[in-house]
Design a protein around this motif. Sequence first.
Motif, PDB file in Angstrom:
ATOM      1  N   ASN A   8      31.195  53.840  47.064  1.00 60.45           N
ATOM      2  CA  ASN A   8      30.695  52.697  46.292  1.00 60.45           C
ATOM      3  C   ASN A   8      31.704  51.812  45.331  1.00 60.45           C
ATOM      4  O   ASN A   8      31.294  51.068  44.618  1.00 60.45           O
ATOM      5  N   ILE A   9      32.937  52.136  45.540  1.00 61.12           N
ATOM      6  CA  ILE A   9      33.840  51.652  44.552  1.00 61.12           C
ATOM      7  C   ILE A   9      34.237  50.014  44.541  1.00 61.12           C
ATOM      8  O   ILE A   9      34.342  49.516  43.672  1.00 61.12           O
ATOM      9  N   LEU A  10      33.526  49.887  45.758  1.00 63.77           N
ATOM     10  CA  LEU A  10      33.801  48.052  45.920  1.00 63.77           C
ATOM     11  C   LEU A  10      32.429  47.324  45.971  1.00 63.77           C
ATOM     12  O   LEU A  10      32.181  46.147  46.436  1.00 63.77           O
ATOM     13  N   GLU A  11      31.121  48.177  45.384  1.00 63.43           N
ATOM     14  CA  GLU A  11      30.029  47.860  45.669  1.00 63.43           C
ATOM     15  C   GLU A  11      29.851  46.429  44.894  1.00 63.43           C
ATOM     16  O   GLU A  11      30.254  46.252  43.912  1.00 63.43           O
ATOM     17  N   GLY A  12      29.251  45.615  45.556  1.00 67.29           N
ATOM     18  CA  GLY A  12      28.781  44.273  45.076  1.00 67.29           C
ATOM     19  C   GLY A  12      30.127  43.277  44.984  1.00 67.29           C
ATOM     20  O   GLY A  12      29.776  41.948  44.501  1.00 67.29           O
ATOM     21  N   LYS A  13      31.182  43.625  45.518  1.00 68.43           N
ATOM     22  CA  LYS A  13      32.133  42.614  45.575  1.00 68.43           C
ATOM     23  C   LYS A  13      32.325  41.876  46.869  1.00 68.43           C
ATOM     24  O   LYS A  13      31.733  42.447  48.063  1.00 68.43           O
ATOM     25  N   VAL A  14      32.580  40.685  46.862  1.00 70.77           N
ATOM     26  CA  VAL A  14      32.856  39.968  47.993  1.00 70.77           C
ATOM     27  C   VAL A  14      34.462  39.690  48.378  1.00 70.77           C
ATOM     28  O   VAL A  14      35.309  39.375  47.728  1.00 70.77           O
ATOM     29  N   ALA A  15      34.874  40.263  49.651  1.00 63.48           N
ATOM     30  CA  ALA A  15      36.274  40.249  49.772  1.00 63.48           C
ATOM     31  C   ALA A  15      36.562  39.262  50.921  1.00 63.48           C
ATOM     32  O   ALA A  15      35.972  38.963  51.926  1.00 63.48           O
ATOM     33  N   PHE A  16      37.438  38.325  50.757  1.00 64.07           N
ATOM     34  CA  PHE A  16      37.929  37.222  51.638  1.00 64.07           C
ATOM     35  C   PHE A  16      39.086  37.527  52.317  1.00 64.07           C
ATOM     36  O   PHE A  16      40.244  37.720  51.523  1.00 64.07           O
ATOM     37  N   ILE A  92      37.664  39.296  45.788  1.00 63.11           N
ATOM     38  CA  ILE A  92      38.863  39.757  46.351  1.00 63.11           C
ATOM     39  C   ILE A  92      39.576  38.805  47.518  1.00 63.11           C
ATOM     40  O   ILE A  92      38.680  38.538  48.318  1.00 63.11           O
ATOM     41  N   VAL A  93      40.718  38.325  47.125  1.00 57.50           N
ATOM     42  CA  VAL A  93      41.453  37.650  48.525  1.00 57.50           C
ATOM     43  C   VAL A  93      42.406  38.630  48.994  1.00 57.50           C
ATOM     44  O   VAL A  93      43.246  39.105  48.146  1.00 57.50           O
ATOM     45  N   VAL A  94      42.454  38.666  50.177  1.00 63.02           N
ATOM     46  CA  VAL A  94      43.527  39.609  50.944  1.00 63.02           C
ATOM     47  C   VAL A  94      44.312  38.775  51.668  1.00 63.02           C
ATOM     48  O   VAL A  94      43.488  38.105  52.771  1.00 63.02           O
ATOM     49  N   ASN A  95      45.640  38.182  51.632  1.00 60.00           N
ATOM     50  CA  ASN A  95      46.224  37.587  52.450  1.00 60.00           C
ATOM     51  C   ASN A  95      47.119  38.342  53.535  1.00 60.00           C
ATOM     52  O   ASN A  95      48.318  38.869  52.967  1.00 60.00           O
ATOM     53  N   GLY A  96      46.684  38.521  54.630  1.00 58.87           N
ATOM     54  CA  GLY A  96      47.345  39.565  55.530  1.00 58.87           C
ATOM     55  C   GLY A  96      47.683  38.600  56.889  1.00 58.87           C
ATOM     56  O   GLY A  96      48.410  39.044  57.817  1.00 58.87           O
ATOM     57  N   ALA A  97      47.285  37.383  56.835  1.00 57.95           N
ATOM     58  CA  ALA A  97      47.758  36.706  58.133  1.00 57.95           C
ATOM     59  C   ALA A  97      49.267  36.373  58.141  1.00 57.95           C
ATOM     60  O   ALA A  97      50.013  36.214  57.226  1.00 57.95           O
ATOM     61  N   ALA A  98      49.673  36.818  59.431  1.00 52.60           N
ATOM     62  CA  ALA A  98      51.514  36.724  59.514  1.00 52.60           C
ATOM     63  C   ALA A  98      51.645  36.485  60.926  1.00 52.60           C
ATOM     64  O   ALA A  98      51.063  36.768  61.973  1.00 52.60           O
ATOM     65  N   GLU A 134      37.275  29.806  42.523  1.00 52.66           N
ATOM     66  CA  GLU A 134      36.416  30.808  42.634  1.00 52.66           C
ATOM     67  C   GLU A 134      36.678  32.193  41.916  1.00 52.66           C
ATOM     68  O   GLU A 134      35.727  32.973  41.267  1.00 52.66           O
ATOM     69  N   LEU A 135      38.029  32.527  42.196  1.00 53.48           N
ATOM     70  CA  LEU A 135      38.549  33.878  41.555  1.00 53.48           C
ATOM     71  C   LEU A 135      38.437  33.674  39.943  1.00 53.48           C
ATOM     72  O   LEU A 135      38.309  34.886  39.492  1.00 53.48           O
ATOM     73  N   GLN A 136      38.640  32.503  39.435  1.00 53.24           N
ATOM     74  CA  GLN A 136      38.704  32.501  37.832  1.00 53.24           C
ATOM     75  C   GLN A 136      37.259  32.686  37.496  1.00 53.24           C
ATOM     76  O   GLN A 136      37.175  33.317  36.398  1.00 53.24           O
ATOM     77  N   LYS A 137      36.276  31.937  38.343  1.00 56.77           N
ATOM     78  CA  LYS A 137      34.857  32.321  37.791  1.00 56.77           C
ATOM     79  C   LYS A 137      34.355  33.733  37.987  1.00 56.77           C
ATOM     80  O   LYS A 137      33.837  34.332  37.062  1.00 56.77           O
ATOM     81  N   SER A 138      34.956  34.603  38.895  1.00 58.07           N
ATOM     82  CA  SER A 138      34.752  35.994  39.105  1.00 58.07           C
ATOM     83  C   SER A 138      35.569  36.904  38.465  1.00 58.07           C
ATOM     84  O   SER A 138      35.007  38.206  38.436  1.00 58.07           O
ATOM     85  N   LYS A 139      36.663  36.501  37.949  1.00 59.98           N
ATOM     86  CA  LYS A 139      37.793  37.268  37.237  1.00 59.98           C
ATOM     87  C   LYS A 139      37.971  38.419  38.470  1.00 59.98           C
ATOM     88  O   LYS A 139      38.199  39.498  38.456  1.00 59.98           O
ATOM     89  N   GLY A 140      38.553  37.647  39.417  1.00 53.77           N
ATOM     90  CA  GLY A 140      38.856  38.534  40.498  1.00 53.77           C
ATOM     91  C   GLY A 140      40.455  38.887  40.700  1.00 53.77           C
ATOM     92  O   GLY A 140      41.029  38.714  39.856  1.00 53.77           O
ATOM     93  N   GLN A 141      40.435  39.025  42.133  1.00 53.63           N
ATOM     94  CA  GLN A 141      42.023  39.332  42.233  1.00 53.63           C
ATOM     95  C   GLN A 141      42.454  39.072  43.549  1.00 53.63           C
ATOM     96  O   GLN A 141      41.801  38.741  44.567  1.00 53.63           O
ATOM     97  N   ILE A 142      43.881  39.011  43.794  1.00 56.38           N
ATOM     98  CA  ILE A 142      44.650  38.646  44.950  1.00 56.38           C
ATOM     99  C   ILE A 142      45.532  39.913  45.504  1.00 56.38           C
ATOM    100  O   ILE A 142      46.134  40.555  44.408  1.00 56.38           O
ATOM    101  N   PRO A 180      46.280  35.199  32.654  1.00 58.45           N
ATOM    102  CA  PRO A 180      45.396  34.553  31.590  1.00 58.45           C
ATOM    103  C   PRO A 180      44.153  33.986  31.974  1.00 58.45           C
ATOM    104  O   PRO A 180      43.233  33.958  31.153  1.00 58.45           O
ATOM    105  N   HIS A 181      44.116  33.723  33.212  1.00 57.70           N
ATOM    106  CA  HIS A 181      42.692  33.251  33.766  1.00 57.70           C
ATOM    107  C   HIS A 181      41.728  34.331  34.082  1.00 57.70           C
ATOM    108  O   HIS A 181      40.742  34.287  34.750  1.00 57.70           O
ATOM    109  N   GLY A 182      42.158  35.665  34.007  1.00 57.27           N
ATOM    110  CA  GLY A 182      41.459  36.950  34.506  1.00 57.27           C
ATOM    111  C   GLY A 182      41.768  37.352  35.649  1.00 57.27           C
ATOM    112  O   GLY A 182      40.890  38.050  36.269  1.00 57.27           O
ATOM    113  N   ILE A 183      42.596  36.719  36.542  1.00 60.71           N
ATOM    114  CA  ILE A 183      42.912  37.144  37.923  1.00 60.71           C
ATOM    115  C   ILE A 183      44.111  37.926  37.931  1.00 60.71           C
ATOM    116  O   ILE A 183      45.352  37.829  37.482  1.00 60.71           O
TER     117      ILE A 183
END
Length: 260
Positions: A8-16, A92-98, A134-142, A180-183
């Motif tokens: 459950n370490i990513l429970e409740g998270k939305v990953a794009f 969470i945003v993951v940039n994997g397209a290559a 959206e990441l600023q709002k959620s204090k998310g990550q890339i 500084p935006h929490g991302i």
Amino acid sequence: MTNIFADNILEGKVAFVTGGGTGITGGVARAFAEHGAKLAITSRKIENLEAMKAAVENNGGECLAVAADVRDFEAVQNAIAKTIEHYGKIDIVVNGAAGNFLCAANELSPNGFGTVVDIDTKGTFNVCRAAFEELQKSKGQILNISATLHYLATPMQIHVSAAKAGVDAITRNLSVEWGPHGIRVNGIAPGPIEDTEGMKRLLPEPLKEKITKRVPLGRFGKIADIENAALFLASDAASYINGVTLVVDGGQWLKGTSLG
Ligand code: HXC
């Protein structure tokens, strides 16, 4: 390969996740879903996403599939908007397209060079830029998927080396500008990973043994090795890690990535 992470370490998270239907990033997407995240996955072709969506849903997870070419900023904005409409947030945003192919520099057309830079580097920027609010709002990550090709020099890969160097620059810059935006903004640089499209395209079978001998740990990586690195970086265990590109290559690049 098992992993040590609680389910459950990513429970409740939305990953794009871009490029989230197949290959390394497909593995990362699936692993995130197995650890509680709800997924939105994108690819240029919707048919590249269908098998992953079905696999995640059959396993009790949630997966939204949206076709988008990361080179097209409007298409990326649309995919982000659909994700927000569906889940209400992105953590969470993951940039994997290559894109990749082997080509000598003196035979590569400017459009061939530009195409890979557009997919990898501009695509990564487009997605980060479109997801910022959206990441600023959620204090998310890339999490940006990079490579080690540009640490030294890799023949036949000038376009990808330049593109991935740009991705690493984006990771470092955004970690400073958006921290500084929490991302948090980090990356992963995979080495040779078996059973991937990249390896099929880049590595004729006879070279596999030669490369294996150049990996200090004596084996190719598995997609699960990258999944584990991604789970760690995405988890709260990495909450003070920002601006890092984690190399997951068995020590290969330190011995030199080219075979000459
Ligand atoms: C030389 C080539 C080429 C090739 C395309 N081009 N393939 N040049 N050798 N094999 C040139 C074309 O001639 C054209 O230039 C330009 O690139 C654009 O080609 P298109 O086919 O029109 O582009 P597009 O349809 O957008 O396709 C993009 C692509 C595609 C990158 C070329 O093949 C692709 O998306 N590939 C697959 C994805 C993939 O492999 N993903 C895994 C990446 S692995 P001209 O001048 O003729 O118009 C990865 C890992 C890296 O990134 C690290 C590994 C260790």
